[in-house]
Design a protein around this motif. Structure first.
Motif, PDB file in Angstrom:
ATOM      1  N   PRO A 178      -6.232  -1.751   0.563  1.00  0.00           N
ATOM      2  CA  PRO A 178      -6.431  -2.825  -0.403  1.00  0.00           C
ATOM      3  C   PRO A 178      -6.737  -2.268  -1.784  1.00  0.00           C
ATOM      4  O   PRO A 178      -6.982  -1.070  -1.961  1.00  0.00           O
ATOM      5  N   GLU A 179      -6.736  -3.159  -2.777  1.00  0.00           N
ATOM      6  CA  GLU A 179      -7.064  -2.733  -4.139  1.00  0.00           C
ATOM      7  C   GLU A 179      -8.495  -2.200  -4.208  1.00  0.00           C
ATOM      8  O   GLU A 179      -8.759  -1.159  -4.810  1.00  0.00           O
ATOM      9  N   GLN A 180      -9.420  -2.942  -3.607  1.00  0.00           N
ATOM     10  CA  GLN A 180     -10.809  -2.535  -3.517  1.00  0.00           C
ATOM     11  C   GLN A 180     -11.199  -2.411  -2.051  1.00  0.00           C
ATOM     12  O   GLN A 180     -10.599  -3.061  -1.188  1.00  0.00           O
ATOM     13  N   PRO A 181     -12.171  -1.560  -1.707  1.00  0.00           N
ATOM     14  CA  PRO A 181     -12.563  -1.415  -0.302  1.00  0.00           C
ATOM     15  C   PRO A 181     -12.854  -2.771   0.341  1.00  0.00           C
ATOM     16  O   PRO A 181     -13.563  -3.615  -0.226  1.00  0.00           O
ATOM     17  N   ASP A 182     -12.267  -3.000   1.507  1.00  0.00           N
ATOM     18  CA  ASP A 182     -12.404  -4.296   2.176  1.00  0.00           C
ATOM     19  C   ASP A 182     -12.204  -4.084   3.675  1.00  0.00           C
ATOM     20  O   ASP A 182     -11.085  -3.872   4.131  1.00  0.00           O
ATOM     21  N   PRO A 183     -13.271  -4.141   4.474  1.00  0.00           N
ATOM     22  CA  PRO A 183     -13.136  -3.908   5.918  1.00  0.00           C
ATOM     23  C   PRO A 183     -12.302  -4.978   6.613  1.00  0.00           C
ATOM     24  O   PRO A 183     -11.843  -4.774   7.741  1.00  0.00           O
ATOM     25  N   ASN A 184     -12.097  -6.116   5.961  1.00  0.00           N
ATOM     26  CA  ASN A 184     -11.332  -7.209   6.557  1.00  0.00           C
ATOM     27  C   ASN A 184      -9.909  -7.300   6.010  1.00  0.00           C
ATOM     28  O   ASN A 184      -9.225  -8.305   6.210  1.00  0.00           O
ATOM     29  N   PHE A 185      -9.448  -6.235   5.331  1.00  0.00           N
ATOM     30  CA  PHE A 185      -8.150  -6.343   4.668  1.00  0.00           C
ATOM     31  C   PHE A 185      -7.004  -6.585   5.641  1.00  0.00           C
ATOM     32  O   PHE A 185      -6.081  -7.351   5.342  1.00  0.00           O
ATOM     33  N   LEU A 186      -7.008  -5.923   6.799  1.00  0.00           N
ATOM     34  CA  LEU A 186      -5.881  -6.091   7.717  1.00  0.00           C
ATOM     35  C   LEU A 186      -5.799  -7.520   8.247  1.00  0.00           C
ATOM     36  O   LEU A 186      -4.700  -8.053   8.435  1.00  0.00           O
ATOM     37  N   ALA A 187      -6.946  -8.154   8.468  1.00  0.00           N
ATOM     38  CA  ALA A 187      -6.931  -9.567   8.861  1.00  0.00           C
ATOM     39  C   ALA A 187      -6.396 -10.419   7.718  1.00  0.00           C
ATOM     40  O   ALA A 187      -5.637 -11.376   7.937  1.00  0.00           O
ATOM     41  N   ARG A 188      -6.774 -10.088   6.497  1.00  0.00           N
ATOM     42  CA  ARG A 188      -6.255 -10.805   5.338  1.00  0.00           C
ATOM     43  C   ARG A 188      -4.743 -10.625   5.224  1.00  0.00           C
ATOM     44  O   ARG A 188      -4.011 -11.581   4.961  1.00  0.00           O
ATOM     45  N   ARG A 189      -4.278  -9.385   5.426  1.00  0.00           N
ATOM     46  CA  ARG A 189      -2.847  -9.118   5.352  1.00  0.00           C
ATOM     47  C   ARG A 189      -2.096  -9.923   6.406  1.00  0.00           C
ATOM     48  O   ARG A 189      -1.049 -10.524   6.117  1.00  0.00           O
ATOM     49  N   ALA A 190      -2.596  -9.966   7.629  1.00  0.00           N
ATOM     50  CA  ALA A 190      -1.926 -10.725   8.679  1.00  0.00           C
ATOM     51  C   ALA A 190      -1.867 -12.211   8.324  1.00  0.00           C
ATOM     52  O   ALA A 190      -0.847 -12.873   8.556  1.00  0.00           O
ATOM     53  N   ALA A 191      -2.937 -12.740   7.762  1.00  0.00           N
ATOM     54  CA  ALA A 191      -2.954 -14.155   7.363  1.00  0.00           C
ATOM     55  C   ALA A 191      -1.944 -14.422   6.258  1.00  0.00           C
ATOM     56  O   ALA A 191      -1.205 -15.418   6.290  1.00  0.00           O
ATOM     57  N   ALA A 192      -1.889 -13.527   5.280  1.00  0.00           N
ATOM     58  CA  ALA A 192      -0.946 -13.692   4.172  1.00  0.00           C
ATOM     59  C   ALA A 192       0.492 -13.650   4.673  1.00  0.00           C
ATOM     60  O   ALA A 192       1.346 -14.437   4.230  1.00  0.00           O
ATOM     61  N   PHE A 193       0.778 -12.735   5.600  1.00  0.00           N
ATOM     62  CA  PHE A 193       2.133 -12.613   6.129  1.00  0.00           C
ATOM     63  C   PHE A 193       2.539 -13.880   6.894  1.00  0.00           C
ATOM     64  O   PHE A 193       3.655 -14.371   6.755  1.00  0.00           O
TER      65      PHE A 193
ATOM     66  N   ARG B  11       4.510   1.683   1.572  1.00  0.00           N
ATOM     67  CA  ARG B  11       4.299   2.710   0.543  1.00  0.00           C
ATOM     68  C   ARG B  11       3.035   3.520   0.777  1.00  0.00           C
ATOM     69  O   ARG B  11       2.042   3.033   1.351  1.00  0.00           O
ATOM     70  N   ASP B  12       3.058   4.770   0.296  1.00  0.00           N
ATOM     71  CA  ASP B  12       1.816   5.523   0.158  1.00  0.00           C
ATOM     72  C   ASP B  12       0.972   4.876  -0.934  1.00  0.00           C
ATOM     73  O   ASP B  12       1.497   4.232  -1.856  1.00  0.00           O
ATOM     74  N   ASP B  13      -0.329   5.067  -0.849  1.00  0.00           N
ATOM     75  CA  ASP B  13      -1.209   4.484  -1.859  1.00  0.00           C
ATOM     76  C   ASP B  13      -0.859   5.043  -3.242  1.00  0.00           C
ATOM     77  O   ASP B  13      -0.423   6.199  -3.377  1.00  0.00           O
ATOM     78  N   GLN B  14      -1.050   4.233  -4.252  1.00  0.00           N
ATOM     79  CA  GLN B  14      -0.764   4.665  -5.617  1.00  0.00           C
ATOM     80  C   GLN B  14      -1.597   5.904  -5.955  1.00  0.00           C
ATOM     81  O   GLN B  14      -2.747   6.027  -5.550  1.00  0.00           O
ATOM     82  N   GLY B  15      -0.980   6.806  -6.719  1.00  0.00           N
ATOM     83  CA  GLY B  15      -1.630   8.060  -7.044  1.00  0.00           C
ATOM     84  C   GLY B  15      -2.678   7.925  -8.130  1.00  0.00           C
ATOM     85  O   GLY B  15      -2.603   7.046  -8.989  1.00  0.00           O
ATOM     86  N   CYS B  16      -3.673   8.791  -8.084  1.00  0.00           N
ATOM     87  CA  CYS B  16      -4.663   8.948  -9.166  1.00  0.00           C
ATOM     88  C   CYS B  16      -5.364   7.651  -9.523  1.00  0.00           C
ATOM     89  O   CYS B  16      -5.676   7.398 -10.695  1.00  0.00           O
ATOM     90  N   GLY B  17      -5.592   6.802  -8.529  1.00  0.00           N
ATOM     91  CA  GLY B  17      -6.343   5.584  -8.784  1.00  0.00           C
ATOM     92  C   GLY B  17      -5.560   4.493  -9.476  1.00  0.00           C
ATOM     93  O   GLY B  17      -6.144   3.559 -10.032  1.00  0.00           O
ATOM     94  N   ASP B  18      -4.237   4.587  -9.454  1.00  0.00           N
ATOM     95  CA  ASP B  18      -3.374   3.544 -10.024  1.00  0.00           C
ATOM     96  C   ASP B  18      -3.393   3.592 -11.562  1.00  0.00           C
ATOM     97  O   ASP B  18      -3.980   4.481 -12.161  1.00  0.00           O
ATOM     98  N   GLY B  19      -2.717   2.650 -12.201  1.00  0.00           N
ATOM     99  CA  GLY B  19      -2.656   2.590 -13.655  1.00  0.00           C
ATOM    100  C   GLY B  19      -1.644   3.568 -14.239  1.00  0.00           C
ATOM    101  O   GLY B  19      -0.878   4.220 -13.524  1.00  0.00           O
TER     102      GLY B  19
END
Length: 545
Positions: A253-268, A311-319
């Motif tokens: 996720p963009e920010q640390p989120d222990p529930n991100f995979l559940a969020r991703r499944a809901a969004a999908f 995708r692999d995570d964006q490099g160097c913290g994104d931006g």
């Protein structure tokens, strides 16, 4: 009363899902309390012998539980497909079930139809009838159609303005519409603001749960301008980040989120429920197959990509960064399996035009005028190994006319693609067309020169404009013409549209040729020119990996 083409552009429509009733579903009692076709109708993923018809029932579309005020029971939904808009020549009809576990959505997946034909469709639920939608099958697989009118769009932030650009796109009456991501945004109200304030607000909190995503999709689908665009032609859709969360990458996720995979499944799940997608895209937990290939005879092949899920995570913290990770050849924006599928598609292609429908900027955009390159880690610049392999893949395969279509950046761009980004004079091997947003970013502003300041040291960047709009194309055997359509404002409804600039790509000549600016709206893109059926008709559904 006859249904005119104007009516198609000014009415809403509804849908349901072809999924068998389960024994566990207990039918409720009593009629529906109101018209359930509040979210419009849609069609998508045309093949030579079929397409998907979609609707979703919702009597109270913005209900917080995401179920649209529907009773918790399966609702029978009848559908009709006709050769004429008055439904005097109905050629298919059937009944399916709109079920609560799919938010009462309906996906009717048809095959066995004649290629290259226009059809009209509608739905019925109890005493209610949806508005009419128009769709079409793709031409026969080995035919050579004379022309294709295709438009593409992205980035429609509900809070940032009115969806008038969708209305203007519908008025052009294209034969195929591509949506390249950020169909909806996840933010809580008054979180993502434009100067002067947002003209309208999101309902509900930031989307995290399945109920949140269903409610948000419903809010977007209630927009009459968006409904008009869905009803006028079949769509092929892919997502970017905001359908789930800003700047997500695979399981990160963009920010640390222990529930991100559940969020991703809901969004999908909510995305599939609300889009005209085939059953092959039904999610399996956190996974959803979205990349796929559509053929428009031998004129064009559309390779629809997913640059988020693998995708692999964006490099160097994104931006924007000078980041060594961007040049690491092991890093991928597509994942190995999708990359292999795409390269194989290049090798097998017999199309005049091979078109990549994808999300983020493909060409290099160095925002630093000095020797040090500062690049976007969220775009293909951050995954240079991926870009090099795919670009060289279409060159080595002898792809006749590679064209990349892109969204994401909330501005119109046109650029020429290179194998060697360190040599501005190196050979052009492809072309990229980037559409602005429908609303995201607010009104924007015209750029009189048609050039970004970065073009001074990125000479392959040929056009830039920062108004909202979409791109309208006409594809023939000899040329692909792209009109960059803009609106002067989106913070009020009803803006006119005009073509800010046009470019032509010639057969076997990668790169952009300027067409004189045209400040007046263009006529309808639709054509009645017969296709050359060429070899024998081949029945083939949308190709899947």
């Amino acid at each position: 009363m006859p249904i005119s083409r104007r009516t198609l552009l000014t009415s809403a429509a509804g849908a349901a899902t072809v999924i068998p009733l389960s024994a566990a579903t207990t039918p409720g009692r009593g009629p529906l309390p109101a018209d359930p076709f509040t979210l419009g109708v849609a069609s998508g993923d045309p093949s030579p012998d079929g397409f998907v018809l979609w609707t979703r029932l919702a009597v109270t579309p913005l209900a917080a539980d995401g179920l649209g005020g529907m009773p918790y029971r399966a609702v029978p939904v009848a559908w009709e497909l006709a050769a004429d808009e008055r439904f005097r020549r109905v050629i298919r009809r059937g009944v399916t079930a709109a079920r609560p576990d799919r938010a009462h959505s309906v996906h009717v997946e048809l095959d066995g139809l004649a290629p290259g034909r226009e059809f009209f469709y509608r739905f019925h639920a109890e005493r209610h009838t949806s508005p009419t939608g128009r769709t079409r099958t793709a031409p026969a697989r080995w035919s050579r159609p004379a022309t294709l009118a295709m438009a593409f769009a992205s980035c429609s932030q509900y809070e940032h303005g009115y969806f008038t650009a969708y209305r203007r796109l519908a008025e052009d009456e294209p034969e195929l519409i591509l949506h390249l991501g950020d169909y909806q945004y996840e933010y809580a109200p008054d979180t993502y603001n434009i100067p002067g304030g947002n003209p309208r607000d999101h309902e509900g909190p930031e989307t995290v749960t399945l109920a949140n995503y269903r409610q948000r999709h419903a809010q977007y689908k209630t927009d009459q301008d968006l409904q008009a665009a869905h009803a006028v032609a079949p769509w092929a859709v892919v997502w970017d980040d905001h359908e789930t969360e800003n700047n997500w990458a695979d399981e990160v996720p963009e920010q640390p989120d222990p529930n991100f995979l559940a969020r991703r499944a809901a969004a999908f799940q909510a995305y599939w429920e609300n889009m005209p997608l085939r059953r092959s895209s039904i999610p399996n937990g956190i996974d959803m197959l979205l990349y796929r290939r559509l053929h428009w005879g031998r004129l064009a092949t559309f390779h629809m990509l997913d640059t988020r899920q693998y995708r692999d995570d964006q490099g160097c913290g994104d931006g924007y960064k000078d980041c060594a990770a961007a040049a690491d050849p092991a890093r991928s924006i597509t994942g190995a399996e999708q990359e292999a599928w795409l390269l194989d598609g290049f090798r097998r292609s017999t199309a005049r035009w091979d078109v990549l429908g994808q999300q983020v900027f493909f060409g290099q955009r160095d925002n630093n005028s000095g020797p040090q390159k500062v690049l976007s880690m969220d775009s293909w610049d951050g995954y240079q190994g991926s870009r090099d392999r795919i670009t060289r893949g279409w060159v080595d395969a002898g792809v006749r006319n590679p064209v990349v279509l892109t969204g994401d950046v909330h501005a119109h761009w046109a650029d020429e693609l290179k194998l060697d980004w360190n040599d501005p004079t190196s050979k052009t091997v492809g072309t990229e067309l980037v559409c602005s947003s429908i609303t995201s970013g607010g009104n924007g502003a015209d750029v009189a020169s048609g050039n970004h300041t970065w073009a001074a040291w990125n000479p392959h960047l040929r056009f830039y404009n920062n108004q909202r709009g979409y791109v309208r194309t006409r594809i023939t055997g000899e040329t692909l013409t792209a009109d960059f359509v803009v609106l002067p404002y989106v913070t009020e409804a009803g803006a006119p549209a005009h073509t800010r600039a046009s470019f032509v790509i010639e057969d076997r000549v990668p790169g952009l040729h300027t067409v004189a600016d045209n400040p007046t709206p263009s006529p309808s893109l639709r054509t009645t020119a017969p296709e050359d059926q060429g070899a024998e008709t081949v029945r083939q559904e949308t190709e899947r990996p």
